[in-house]
Enzyme design. Structure first.
Site, short mmCIF file in Angstrom:
data_model
loop_
_atom_site.label_atom_id
_atom_site.label_comp_id
_atom_site.label_asym_id
_atom_site.label_seq_id
_atom_site.Cartn_x
_atom_site.Cartn_y
_atom_site.Cartn_z
NE ARG A 75 -2.33 0.49 3.76
CZ ARG A 75 -1.64 1.02 4.77
NH1 ARG A 75 -1.22 2.26 4.70
NH2 ARG A 75 -1.38 0.31 5.84
CG HIS A 97 -5.70 2.10 7.13
ND1 HIS A 97 -5.88 0.90 6.50
CD2 HIS A 97 -6.79 2.27 7.93
CE1 HIS A 97 -7.01 0.35 6.90
NE2 HIS A 97 -7.58 1.17 7.77
CE1 TYR A 125 2.08 2.30 8.05
CE2 TYR A 125 1.30 4.21 9.27
CZ TYR A 125 1.18 3.35 8.21
OH TYR A 125 0.18 3.53 7.28
#
Length: 178
Positions: A129, A133, A142
């Site tokens: 991805r 999100h 992260y």
């Protein structure tokens, strides 16, 4: 679709496969879910029933390596999703989800298996991805820029574009016009 409960689409797709089998159609249900759904009981209950009843369903996990911001390795035991299929006596296939051609091949085989009455398949498509999100999510909190660069260099659309041009299916100009 977007579901309020992660993985809630899985039993729905399994029910659609049961309907197809009971009606005697050659329909196959394909359910997509992320790696964040693989610990949901509904996935395991659905895979168990699909295997027992040899339902025409393909379980396709899009493992993008992060359930929201939680690294896959931190949250999922056993190293893969595909290896869980053995517990339900169905094929578990690990595939490069960045390869359109590999996905086409593996997906076609799973659909054919389901149509022939051999039951379900679990596919783990390892992908990435690129964005966060959700809109305000900064993935660099992260994961690293190096990791992003590695996967962007393997972009599935760019690789397919190269394949199409090299195979003479279309020219750069044809693709640009599209």
């Amino acid at each position: 679709g977007a579901n309020g409960v992660v993985g809630s689409n899985i039993p729905v797709a399994t029910g659609a496969a049961l309907s197809a089998k009971l009606r005697g159609t050659d329909n196959v249900s394909v359910v997509f879910f992320g790696d964040g759904a693989v610990a949901q009981g509904s996935l395991h209950e659905s895979m168990n029933l699909a295997a027992i009843w040899k339902l025409p369903v393909v379980f396709l996990c899009e493992n993008n390596r992060y359930a929201e911001s939680t690294p896959f390795e931190y949250a999922v035991a056993g190293g893969s999703v595909a290896n869980r299929a053995a517990g339900y006596d169905m094929p578990g296939i690990l595939v490069d989800g960045q390869s359109v051609l590999e996905m086409y091949e593996v997906g076609g085989q799973a659909v054919q298996r389901a149509r022939s009455g051999d039951g379900p398949t679990l596919i783990e498509a390892q992908t990435y991805r690129y964005l966060g999100h959700f809109g305000a999510d900064n993935p660099l909190l992260y994961r690293s820029e190096e990791e992003e660069a590695h996967f962007k260099a393997r972009d599935c659309i760019q690789h397919l574009k190269g394949h199409i041009v090299e195979a003479g299916v279309a020219s750069e100009d044809d693709l640009q016009a599209l």
